[in-house]
Design an enzyme around this catalytic site. Structure first.
Site, mmCIF file in Angstrom:
data_model
loop_
_atom_site.group_PDB
_atom_site.id
_atom_site.type_symbol
_atom_site.label_atom_id
_atom_site.label_comp_id
_atom_site.label_asym_id
_atom_site.label_seq_id
_atom_site.Cartn_x
_atom_site.Cartn_y
_atom_site.Cartn_z
ATOM 1 N N GLY A 38 0.733 -1.293 0.043
ATOM 2 C CA GLY A 38 0.029 0.049 -0.123
ATOM 3 C C GLY A 38 0.883 1.197 -0.079
ATOM 4 O O GLY A 38 0.089 2.325 -0.485
ATOM 5 N N GLU A 40 1.931 1.814 -3.436
ATOM 6 C CA GLU A 40 0.432 2.244 -4.146
ATOM 7 C C GLU A 40 0.000 3.538 -3.815
ATOM 8 O O GLU A 40 -0.398 4.338 -4.684
ATOM 9 C CB GLU A 40 -0.710 1.048 -3.617
ATOM 10 C CG GLU A 40 -0.345 -0.226 -4.226
ATOM 11 C CD GLU A 40 -1.501 -1.079 -3.582
ATOM 12 O OE1 GLU A 40 -1.384 -1.885 -2.568
ATOM 13 O OE2 GLU A 40 -2.193 -1.538 -4.586
HETATM 14 C C1 HXC Z 1 2.201 -3.590 10.181
HETATM 15 C C2 HXC Z 1 4.325 -3.397 10.155
HETATM 16 C C3 HXC Z 1 4.322 -3.422 8.735
HETATM 17 C C4 HXC Z 1 3.041 -3.440 7.993
HETATM 18 C C5 HXC Z 1 6.320 -3.280 9.386
HETATM 19 N N1 HXC Z 1 5.784 -3.178 10.325
HETATM 20 N N2 HXC Z 1 5.547 -3.335 8.339
HETATM 21 N N3 HXC Z 1 3.309 -3.453 10.747
HETATM 22 N N4 HXC Z 1 2.015 -3.641 9.000
HETATM 23 N N5 HXC Z 1 2.917 -3.363 6.857
HETATM 24 C C6 HXC Z 1 6.046 -3.176 11.757
HETATM 25 C C7 HXC Z 1 6.613 -4.492 12.187
HETATM 26 O O1 HXC Z 1 5.797 -5.477 12.477
HETATM 27 C C8 HXC Z 1 7.662 -4.011 13.266
HETATM 28 O O2 HXC Z 1 6.683 -3.969 14.696
HETATM 29 C C9 HXC Z 1 7.961 -2.910 12.850
HETATM 30 O O3 HXC Z 1 7.262 -2.362 12.026
HETATM 31 C C10 HXC Z 1 9.472 -2.727 12.336
HETATM 32 O O4 HXC Z 1 9.435 -3.779 11.047
HETATM 33 P P1 HXC Z 1 10.455 -4.944 11.134
HETATM 34 O O5 HXC Z 1 9.756 -5.911 10.183
HETATM 35 O O6 HXC Z 1 11.022 -5.291 12.325
HETATM 36 O O7 HXC Z 1 11.665 -4.218 10.395
HETATM 37 P P2 HXC Z 1 12.787 -4.879 9.371
HETATM 38 O O8 HXC Z 1 13.194 -6.189 9.979
HETATM 39 O O9 HXC Z 1 13.916 -4.019 9.266
HETATM 40 O O10 HXC Z 1 11.915 -5.153 7.845
HETATM 41 C C11 HXC Z 1 11.692 -4.050 7.157
HETATM 42 C C12 HXC Z 1 10.493 -4.542 6.345
HETATM 43 C C13 HXC Z 1 9.313 -5.309 6.823
HETATM 44 C C14 HXC Z 1 11.131 -5.437 5.110
HETATM 45 C C15 HXC Z 1 10.127 -3.327 5.778
HETATM 46 O O11 HXC Z 1 8.881 -4.523 7.964
HETATM 47 C C16 HXC Z 1 8.260 -6.049 6.158
HETATM 48 O O12 HXC Z 1 8.352 -6.825 5.328
HETATM 49 N N6 HXC Z 1 7.116 -5.292 6.320
HETATM 50 C C17 HXC Z 1 5.885 -5.721 5.687
HETATM 51 C C18 HXC Z 1 5.992 -5.083 4.214
HETATM 52 C C19 HXC Z 1 4.699 -5.858 3.505
HETATM 53 O O13 HXC Z 1 4.334 -6.938 3.494
HETATM 54 N N7 HXC Z 1 3.875 -4.889 2.947
HETATM 55 C C20 HXC Z 1 2.612 -4.955 2.164
HETATM 56 C C21 HXC Z 1 1.526 -5.107 3.319
HETATM 57 S S1 HXC Z 1 -0.098 -5.640 2.564
HETATM 58 P P3 HXC Z 1 7.179 -4.617 15.957
HETATM 59 O O14 HXC Z 1 5.944 -4.552 16.761
HETATM 60 O O15 HXC Z 1 7.778 -6.154 15.532
HETATM 61 O O16 HXC Z 1 8.588 -3.812 16.157
HETATM 62 C C22 HXC Z 1 -0.341 -4.333 1.908
HETATM 63 C C23 HXC Z 1 -2.003 -4.504 1.294
HETATM 64 C C24 HXC Z 1 -2.177 -3.156 0.345
HETATM 65 O O17 HXC Z 1 -0.051 -3.342 1.748
HETATM 66 C C25 HXC Z 1 -3.793 -3.260 -0.056
HETATM 67 C C26 HXC Z 1 -4.620 -3.028 0.876
HETATM 68 C C27 HXC Z 1 -6.124 -2.736 0.308
#
Ligand code: HXC
Length: 259
Positions: free
Chosen positions: A112, A115
């Site tokens: 997102g 996006e």
């Molecule tokens: C909720 C998130 C998050 C997300 C990161 N965090 N991305 N929380 N939703 N999308 C949180 C983690 O849980 C973590 O919280 C904190 O932020 C720091 O992230 P880490 O993962 O510990 O950092 P790092 O290891 O450096 O990795 C960075 C990252 C990773 C590669 C960006 O965070 C990641 O893969 N995030 C998810 C990316 C993703 O899949 N996005 C798409 C989402 S779906 P804590 O509490 O553990 O410290 C989407 C759908 C859109 O976007 C359409 C909707 C209609």
């Protein structure tokens, strides 16, 4: 304007919006989306605002996507609602704005988050930024217009590769494929975005607005976005979605079964 998850400020007719949930990598939760919808409506209605720069707090992330923790137990209907609401009030509202929006991508722009950047009219990335649509790792597809706008920006072949591999690309690669307009150092990010809007500000506002409307009309959006919303909703009915989200939350590798 006082918000919980945003910082917004008008300087010399430019509205600067910073998404401010740094600990969650500026992930778009419900409250942030509501506030974004509000500030975008304000920008659209306020004659003092001639352009908008959207960025994320800190240097790690622009926006790491929709907030995964909020939709982990959604069904198809709730998934569709999430996508439809966001697209209507935020993503399409930006794209259809008569004023230019620039995404200043200061780090991860994922799901997102990318996006959101693609809904803006221009994108500038800091050189350390990483961009991608990793939704398929969660058993989902992009639901905020990503399948449509990525295809429009980089073409079908690259779009399918990026979406189905969930690959993350560098700012430099994004520049090469036309996903961003410029890459600059982190220090120059807001400066460059401001420079562009300062040029636009000198042009005729009604002509700028007509140009944005006309360029938007070059791509037929309506049908594709509806297909995406419906397919996005269906993903929530799969076991793979539950597995993908559970793997993310529990910080483990996911094991997909294709059902
Ligand atoms: C909720 C998130 C998050 C997300 C990161 N965090 N991305 N929380 N939703 N999308 C949180 C983690 O849980 C973590 O919280 C904190 O932020 C720091 O992230 P880490 O993962 O510990 O950092 P790092 O290891 O450096 O990795 C960075 C990252 C990773 C590669 C960006 O965070 C990641 O893969 N995030 C998810 C990316 C993703 O899949 N996005 C798409 C989402 S779906 P804590 O509490 O553990 O410290 C989407 C759908 C859109 O976007 C359409 C909707 C209609």
């Amino acid at each position: 304007m006082a918000y919980q998850n945003l910082i917004s400020e008008i300087k010399e007719n430019i509205l600067y919006i910073t998404i401010n949930r740094e600990k969650a990598l500026n992930a778009l939760n419900r409250d942030t989306l509501t506030e974004l919808a509000d500030v975008i409506a304000f920008a659209n209605e306020n004659a003092d605002v001639r352009g908008v720069i959207l960025t994320g707090a800190g240097e790690k992330a622009f926006v790491a996507g929709a907030d995964i923790k909020e939709f982990s137990d959604y069904n198809a209907e709730q998934g569709e609602e999430l996508a439809r609401n966001g697209q209507h009030h935020v993503f399409n509202a930006i794209e259809r704005s008569s004023k230019p929006f620039i995404a200043a991508i200061n780090g991860f722009a994922l799901g997102g988050g990318l996006e959101l950047a693609m809904a803006c009219h221009m994108r500038i990335a800091a050189s350390h930024a990483k961009l991608g649509l990793p939704e398929v790792t969660l058993g989902l597809i992009p639901g905020y217009g990503g399948t449509q706008r990525l295809t429009q920006l980089v073409g079908k072949g690259k779009a399918i590769e990026l979406i189905t591999t969930a690959g993350m690309i560098s700012a430099e690669e994004a520049l090469k494929i036309g996903l961003v307009n410029h890459t600059v150092s982190q220090e120059d990010l807001i400066i460059k975005a401001t420079e562009i809007l300062n040029l636009v500000k000198q042009r005729a506002p009604l002509a700028v607005s007509a140009a944005i409307k006309s360029v938007n009309a070059a791509v037929n959006e309506v049908n594709g976005y509806d297909v995406e919303i419906s397919e996005f909703g269906k993903c929530f009915e799969t076991e793979d979605f539950k597995e993908g989200v559970s793997a993310f939350i529990n910080k483990r590798k996911s094991l997909f079964k294709g059902r």
